[in-house]
Design a protein around this motif. Structure first.
Motif, PDB file in Angstrom:
ATOM      1  N   ASN A 167       0.828  -1.201   0.000  1.00 36.20           N
ATOM      2  CA  ASN A 167       0.000   0.000   0.000  1.00 36.20           C
ATOM      3  C   ASN A 167       0.861   1.250   0.000  1.00 36.20           C
ATOM      4  N   THR A 168       0.214   2.365  -0.251  1.00 37.92           N
ATOM      5  CA  THR A 168       0.861   3.676  -0.200  1.00 37.92           C
ATOM      6  C   THR A 168      -0.018   4.581   0.662  1.00 37.92           C
ATOM      7  N   PRO A 169       0.093   4.469   1.990  1.00 35.95           N
ATOM      8  CA  PRO A 169      -0.796   5.217   2.881  1.00 35.95           C
ATOM      9  C   PRO A 169      -0.516   6.712   2.863  1.00 35.95           C
ATOM     10  N   SER A 170      -1.421   7.463   3.429  1.00 33.09           N
ATOM     11  CA  SER A 170      -1.243   8.911   3.497  1.00 33.09           C
ATOM     12  C   SER A 170      -0.029   9.248   4.344  1.00 33.09           C
ATOM     13  N   SER A 171       0.557  10.400   4.108  1.00 28.36           N
ATOM     14  CA  SER A 171       1.793  10.754   4.795  1.00 28.36           C
ATOM     15  C   SER A 171       1.614  10.819   6.307  1.00 28.36           C
ATOM     16  N   ASN A 172       0.535  11.425   6.788  1.00 24.81           N
ATOM     17  CA  ASN A 172       0.328  11.570   8.229  1.00 24.81           C
ATOM     18  C   ASN A 172       0.135  10.211   8.902  1.00 24.81           C
ATOM     19  N   GLU A 173      -0.662   9.362   8.270  1.00 21.19           N
ATOM     20  CA  GLU A 173      -0.911   8.027   8.793  1.00 21.19           C
ATOM     21  C   GLU A 173       0.393   7.222   8.842  1.00 21.19           C
ATOM     22  N   PHE A 174       1.149   7.307   7.781  1.00 24.17           N
ATOM     23  CA  PHE A 174       2.393   6.559   7.678  1.00 24.17           C
ATOM     24  C   PHE A 174       3.422   7.070   8.685  1.00 24.17           C
ATOM     25  N   LYS A 175       3.566   8.375   8.783  1.00 19.81           N
ATOM     26  CA  LYS A 175       4.535   8.950   9.716  1.00 19.81           C
ATOM     27  C   LYS A 175       4.213   8.561  11.159  1.00 19.81           C
ATOM     28  N   LYS A 176       2.956   8.561  11.508  1.00 17.49           N
ATOM     29  CA  LYS A 176       2.545   8.199  12.864  1.00 17.49           C
ATOM     30  C   LYS A 176       3.004   6.785  13.200  1.00 17.49           C
ATOM     31  N   SER A 177       2.834   5.867  12.269  1.00 18.31           N
ATOM     32  CA  SER A 177       3.236   4.490  12.487  1.00 18.31           C
ATOM     33  C   SER A 177       4.758   4.362  12.562  1.00 18.31           C
ATOM     34  N   VAL A 178       5.462   5.125  11.722  1.00 15.95           N
ATOM     35  CA  VAL A 178       6.926   5.094  11.728  1.00 15.95           C
ATOM     36  C   VAL A 178       7.479   5.622  13.047  1.00 15.95           C
ATOM     37  N   PHE A 179       6.902   6.705  13.554  1.00 17.61           N
ATOM     38  CA  PHE A 179       7.396   7.270  14.812  1.00 17.61           C
ATOM     39  C   PHE A 179       7.102   6.349  15.998  1.00 17.61           C
ATOM     40  N   LYS A 180       6.043   5.583  15.905  1.00 23.00           N
ATOM     41  CA  LYS A 180       5.791   4.571  16.935  1.00 23.00           C
ATOM     42  C   LYS A 180       6.907   3.530  16.896  1.00 23.00           C
ATOM     43  N   PHE A 181       7.319   3.178  15.705  1.00 22.90           N
ATOM     44  CA  PHE A 181       8.412   2.223  15.524  1.00 22.90           C
ATOM     45  C   PHE A 181       9.710   2.804  16.093  1.00 22.90           C
ATOM     46  N   ILE A 182       9.963   4.081  15.806  1.00 19.35           N
ATOM     47  CA  ILE A 182      11.175   4.744  16.287  1.00 19.35           C
ATOM     48  C   ILE A 182      11.204   4.797  17.811  1.00 19.35           C
ATOM     49  N   ASP A 183      10.049   4.955  18.428  1.00 18.55           N
ATOM     50  CA  ASP A 183       9.986   4.969  19.893  1.00 18.55           C
ATOM     51  C   ASP A 183      10.534   3.669  20.484  1.00 18.55           C
ATOM     52  N   ILE A 184      10.227   2.546  19.837  1.00 21.59           N
ATOM     53  CA  ILE A 184      10.755   1.264  20.312  1.00 21.59           C
ATOM     54  C   ILE A 184      12.258   1.199  20.087  1.00 21.59           C
ATOM     55  N   GLN A 185      12.725   1.715  18.953  1.00 17.05           N
ATOM     56  CA  GLN A 185      14.167   1.757  18.712  1.00 17.05           C
ATOM     57  C   GLN A 185      14.877   2.580  19.783  1.00 17.05           C
ATOM     58  N   LYS A 186      14.248   3.665  20.226  1.00 16.87           N
ATOM     59  CA  LYS A 186      14.825   4.488  21.288  1.00 16.87           C
ATOM     60  C   LYS A 186      14.854   3.721  22.605  1.00 16.87           C
ATOM     61  N   GLN A 187      13.782   2.996  22.901  1.00 15.28           N
ATOM     62  CA  GLN A 187      13.734   2.207  24.133  1.00 15.28           C
ATOM     63  C   GLN A 187      14.827   1.143  24.152  1.00 15.28           C
TER      64      GLN A 187
END
Length: 323
Positions: free
Chosen positions: A277-297
């Motif tokens: 899929n090619t989701p909307s930028s805001n939707e996609f960014k939100k999911s990516v930043f959730k992923f980054i939060d785990i990388q930070k943890q």
């Protein structure tokens, strides 16, 4: 393991032997060099190449396979490739560390899973405690995903013996009890199930993380600056190929089967578990930043993410297409 699986492993070894030391083919300045992994997640790229979609846009594209996302990112950093199809984990880490690349599109969501050995008495993620689980690499998508899964059952990483293994060898290694289970991308989740070497414990589309981000298209900063029209055309093809994958599942399975050396049966099963899929930028960014939060943890990412520019969606062809 049958002959087709052995053929897949041989193809993988030949590919990484040819390109693993970065002995790249000589191309003209107008050739777009695209890195990719041996994965179903890159089906849109394989379809675009097989259906001559790039040529129809006047683009000359050369595909280069890599063993892993970090290897691909290193090649981008060295200016050896222009564009790459890669898992989000090494991409966000690299950008955070100053690698001159940007995320220019989403490739897929979901598409990974946990496979456990036959007769291991593992029926739930909670049973992974004190077990040996293989991942592709530390800070791979699958590594972060495993951490997330474990956290849902209050299990720390220290309570699981996590080891690294090259993904194409995981099903065979599981059969010989090198570990109790593994986390991999498709088709190597379905390979174990179809071939009978293991059992699927769960897929990434389950367990409370809707729209889990996986692979992305990255482009080097120099390519973005020097060839904006080519990037715009490339992304147009990416959209068309993604739509084609979603509307021509059987043909896609055949194309990917021929590319990876797997059986069509395995690919038909595998493609059911990948969301292209090619989701909307805001939707996609939100999911990516959730992923980054785990990388930070996990301590993989240490910088303040608010000061880092991960995305460049300025070359998405049309506003109505998604980004």
């Amino acid at each position: 393991m049958n002959k087709k699986m052995w053929a897949l492993i041989i193809i993988f070894l030949v590919a990484v032997t040819a390109y693993g030391t970065y002995n790249y083919i000589v191309t003209s300045q107008k050739t777009i060099v695209v890195g990719y992994l041996q994965s179903d997640h890159d089906s849109a790229l394989f379809v675009a190449n097989a259906k001559n979609m790039f040529e129809k846009e006047g683009l000359l594209v050369s595909l280069v396979p890599f063993r892993s996302g970090p290897d691909l990112i290193n090649a981008a950093n060295l200016g050896k490739i222009d564009i790459g199809y890669c898992g989000i984990a090494p991409v966000t880490l690299a950008i955070n560390n100053g690698t001159p690349i940007k995320i220019v599109a989403s490739v897929n969501q979901e598409g990974s899973g946990i496979v456990v050995g036959n007769n291991t008495n593992i029926t739930n993620i909670s049973d992974l405690k004190d077990k040996s689980i293989a991942i592709p690499k530390v800070n791979s998508v699958q590594d972060v995903l495993l951490t997330y899964w474990l956290s849902q059952y209050n299990i720390s990483r220290n309570e699981v013996n996590i080891t690294e293994s090259e993904v194409p060898f995981m099903p065979r290694s599981l059969l010989f009890k090198k570990f109790d289970g593994y986390v991999a991308w498709e088709p190597y989740v379905s390979v174990a199930s179809v071939e009978g070497d293991g059992e699927i414990l769960t897929y990434s589309k389950k367990d409370n993380w809707k729209d889990f981000p996986c692979c992305v298209v990255i482009a080097t900063d120099s390519f973005i600056t020097d060839q904006p029209d080519a990037l715009r055309k490339f992304l147009k093809v990416h959209i068309e190929a993604t739509n084609y994958v979603n509307s021509h599942k059987d043909e896609t399975a055949l194309i990917v089967s021929q590319k990876l050396g797997t059986s069509v049966q395995i690919e038909k099963q595998s493609l059911k578990n990948v969301a292209f899929n090619t989701p909307s930028s805001n939707e996609f960014k939100k999911s990516v930043f959730k992923f980054i939060d785990i990388q930070k943890q996990l301590g993989y990412i240490k910088n303040n993410v608010s000061n880092v520019s991960y995305f460049n969606f300025n070359f998405w062809p049309t506003k109505s297409s998604g980004f």
